[in-house]
Design a protein around this motif. Structure first.
Motif, PDB file in Angstrom:
ATOM      1  N   CYS A  93       0.831  -1.210   0.000  1.00 16.44           N
ATOM      2  CA  CYS A  93       0.000   0.000   0.000  1.00 16.44           C
ATOM      3  C   CYS A  93       0.862   1.254   0.000  1.00 16.44           C
ATOM      4  O   CYS A  93       0.597   2.198  -0.748  1.00 16.44           O
ATOM      5  N   ARG A 113      -3.558  -3.511  -6.180  1.00 15.28           N
ATOM      6  CA  ARG A 113      -4.275  -4.788  -6.354  1.00 15.28           C
ATOM      7  C   ARG A 113      -3.628  -5.902  -5.533  1.00 15.28           C
ATOM      8  O   ARG A 113      -4.318  -6.726  -4.928  1.00 15.28           O
ATOM      9  N   GLU A 116      -4.520  -5.340  -1.965  1.00 15.55           N
ATOM     10  CA  GLU A 116      -5.928  -5.709  -1.760  1.00 15.55           C
ATOM     11  C   GLU A 116      -6.064  -7.224  -1.584  1.00 15.55           C
ATOM     12  O   GLU A 116      -6.796  -7.698  -0.726  1.00 15.55           O
ATOM     13  N   ARG A 117      -5.328  -7.986  -2.383  1.00 16.86           N
ATOM     14  CA  ARG A 117      -5.365  -9.452  -2.276  1.00 16.86           C
ATOM     15  C   ARG A 117      -4.771  -9.944  -0.964  1.00 16.86           C
ATOM     16  O   ARG A 117      -5.261 -10.896  -0.364  1.00 16.86           O
ATOM     17  N   ARG A 125      -6.833  -2.674   4.142  1.00 14.26           N
ATOM     18  CA  ARG A 125      -7.839  -2.922   3.100  1.00 14.26           C
ATOM     19  C   ARG A 125      -8.482  -1.606   2.651  1.00 14.26           C
ATOM     20  O   ARG A 125      -8.687  -1.373   1.453  1.00 14.26           O
ATOM     21  N   ALA A 128      -6.020   0.215   0.467  1.00  9.61           N
ATOM     22  CA  ALA A 128      -5.910  -0.421  -0.846  1.00  9.61           C
ATOM     23  C   ALA A 128      -7.118  -0.105  -1.719  1.00  9.61           C
ATOM     24  O   ALA A 128      -6.970   0.224  -2.906  1.00  9.61           O
ATOM     25  N   GLU A 129      -8.306  -0.194  -1.143  1.00 11.31           N
ATOM     26  CA  GLU A 129      -9.537   0.082  -1.910  1.00 11.31           C
ATOM     27  C   GLU A 129      -9.581   1.548  -2.356  1.00 11.31           C
ATOM     28  O   GLU A 129      -9.861   1.840  -3.520  1.00 11.31           O
ATOM     29  N   HIS A 149     -14.701   0.254  -5.726  1.00 15.24           N
ATOM     30  CA  HIS A 149     -13.624   0.256  -4.736  1.00 15.24           C
ATOM     31  C   HIS A 149     -13.820   1.379  -3.721  1.00 15.24           C
ATOM     32  O   HIS A 149     -13.585   1.189  -2.525  1.00 15.24           O
TER      33      HIS A 149
END
Length: 183
Positions: A93, A113, A116-117, A125, A128-129, A149
């Motif tokens: 991130c 991405r 996020e995974r 999270r 990341a979103e 997102h």
């Protein structure tokens, strides 16, 4: 001086040095904060790997704020290569955010991405979103996905009561909805 007085890893000293780094940051000395965080990571005992990696992520953040983007990227690439799980997601991130701010949008999107995974922590999270939403809007690649997102980040930030993250997510959510023609 304390950090120079020890020859072996010492968690007590590492904690003091890490606190000094935070104080240096608060006093507007990001380069000093970065160096102190790096020293704190060096002083961290081997069995506390996650603490050392977390301190290196903080050092990278301080280097970026000090204007040394190359040092920040180099450190984060090292952390990403040598970590897994939540620490890796956090580093991804931070790496993605720096790439976003330096107009490396494709690389940034890939890193967001990946974060996020890998994210198991809700705060990571959210980052990341929200970051991926900004990426997609700036790239004009997939505004519908950007809105999705952003809404995911909004929901998570609301659930956690994280007002700062919520305001960021609401901002990109509103922009994505505007670009989609929604009022």
């Amino acid at each position: 001086h304390l950090s120079l007085s020890v020859e072996r890893p010492d968690e007590a000293v590492a904690l003091v040095v890490e606190e000094a780094a935070a104080k240096a940051w608060q006093q507007g000395a990001p380069f000093a904060a970065a160096e102190l965080c790096e020293r704190a990571a060096e002083l961290t005992p081997r069995e506390l790997t996650d603490d050392a990696l977390r301190r290196r992520i903080a050092a990278a953040t301080y280097y970026f704020e000090a204007g040394d983007t190359a040092a920040a990227i180099w450190i984060l690439e090292q952390v990403i290569a040598s970590s897994k799980g939540p620490i890796r997601a956090q580093a991804q991130c931070r790496f993605a955010r720096i790439l976003l701010f330096t107009d490396q949008l494709s690389r940034s999107a890939e890193a967001f991405r990946a974060a996020e995974r890998d994210a198991t922590d809700a705060a990571v999270r959210i980052e990341a979103e929200e970051g991926l939403a900004w990426n997609l809007v700036l790239m004009r690649e997939d505004i519908v996905a950007a809105a999705t997102h952003a809404h995911a980040a909004i929901a998570l930030a609301e659930d956690l009561g994280q007002t700062s993250a919520l305001s960021e997510a609401l901002g990109i959510g509103a922009l994505a909805e505007f670009l989609l023609g929604h009022t």
